[in-house]
Design an enzyme around this catalytic site. Structure first.
Site, PDB file in Angstrom:
ATOM      1  N   HIS A  46       9.108 -52.051 -94.876  1.00 24.89           N
ATOM      2  CA  HIS A  46      10.528 -52.201 -94.561  1.00 24.89           C
ATOM      3  C   HIS A  46      10.724 -53.140 -93.378  1.00 24.89           C
ATOM      4  CE1 HIS A  46      11.524 -49.119 -97.442  1.00 24.89           C
ATOM      5  NE2 HIS A  46      10.526 -48.409 -96.952  1.00 24.89           N
ATOM      6  N   GLY A  70      -7.907 -35.245-100.069  1.00 30.07           N
ATOM      7  CA  GLY A  70      -6.544 -34.737-100.094  1.00 30.07           C
ATOM      8  C   GLY A  70      -5.741 -35.105 -98.861  1.00 30.07           C
ATOM      9  N   ASN A 123      -5.143 -35.935-108.543  1.00 26.36           N
ATOM     10  CA  ASN A 123      -4.906 -34.511-108.398  1.00 26.36           C
ATOM     11  C   ASN A 123      -3.424 -34.254-108.135  1.00 26.36           C
ATOM     12  OD1 ASN A 123      -5.335 -31.710-108.013  1.00 26.36           O
ATOM     13  ND2 ASN A 123      -7.332 -32.103-107.082  1.00 26.36           N
ATOM     14  N   ARG A 182     -11.134 -44.812 -89.351  1.00 27.44           N
ATOM     15  CA  ARG A 182     -12.211 -45.639 -88.784  1.00 27.44           C
ATOM     16  C   ARG A 182     -13.522 -45.279 -89.483  1.00 27.44           C
ATOM     17  NH1 ARG A 182      -9.689 -47.788 -84.498  1.00 27.44           N
ATOM     18  NH2 ARG A 182      -8.375 -46.517 -83.173  1.00 27.44           N
TER      19      ARG A 182
END
Length: 181
Positions: A114, A141, A84, A179
């Site tokens: 990193h 989303g 999306n 979780r």
């Protein structure tokens, strides 16, 4: 024999992402994403031609605009995958998204880890960890998948979840950190 930048990323070893070879690869991905975002919607089809040159696309995939990937060359989409609007894939390592997976708006997938030492971080030192999304997965989303995670087949990741550990097949996860429900 010297390894290619892509082989170094795939090795999981520390490397400098500031190397010119990586910048050129990112530049190609930025051009492809820009082309995708600026095409007329009715002309876009599943994705822009430059995106199709970088990303390994299955049949009947759809990538909504805007879309961003770091390299594109490490991204594989199975048949029927839907991304999306606003999805971001930082594919410094292989990212494999299985058949019929659905990613909601604003889903982010990160592969770069990193360095913990700030001096090395300033030098662009990172390593790349793969992310795998199984078939028939639904990611809501705004969810974020962190480096090295695998989402099992048929699993559901709730909107806004931050996934820092593997998700079992056919399970549901939510929250920060995600979780099992």
């Amino acid at each position: 024999m010297a390894r290619s930048p892509r082989e170094i990323m795939a090795s999981g070893e520390w490397y400098s992402c500031l190397d010119a070879a990586y910048e050129e690869m990112r530049r190609a991905a930025r051009r492809a994403c820009h082309q995708h975002a600026t095409m007329e919607p009715d002309e876009r089809g599943a994705c822009a031609p430059l995106v199709a040159e970088l990303v390994a696309l299955g049949r009947d995939c759809w990538i909504e605009a805007p879309f961003h990937c770091s390299y594109g060359i490490n991204l594989t989409l199975g048949d029927g995958v839907y991304l999306n609007a606003g999805c971001v894939v930082l594919d410094s390592a292989p990212v494999r998204i299985g058949t019929r997976a659905l990613l909601g708006p604003g889903v982010h997938i990160y592969c770069a880890d990193h360095h913990r030492d700030p001096t090395k971080r300033r030098a662009g030192i990172e390593r790349a960890m793969p992310v795998t999304v199984g078939s028939d997965v639904w990611i809501g989303g705004g969810a974020i998948l962190l480096p090295g995670v695998s989402i099992g087949e048929g699993a559901i990741v709730a909107a806004g979840a931050i996934v820092s550990r593997d998700v079992a097949p056919r399970s549901r996860v939510a929250g920060i950190p995600a979780r099992a429900l």
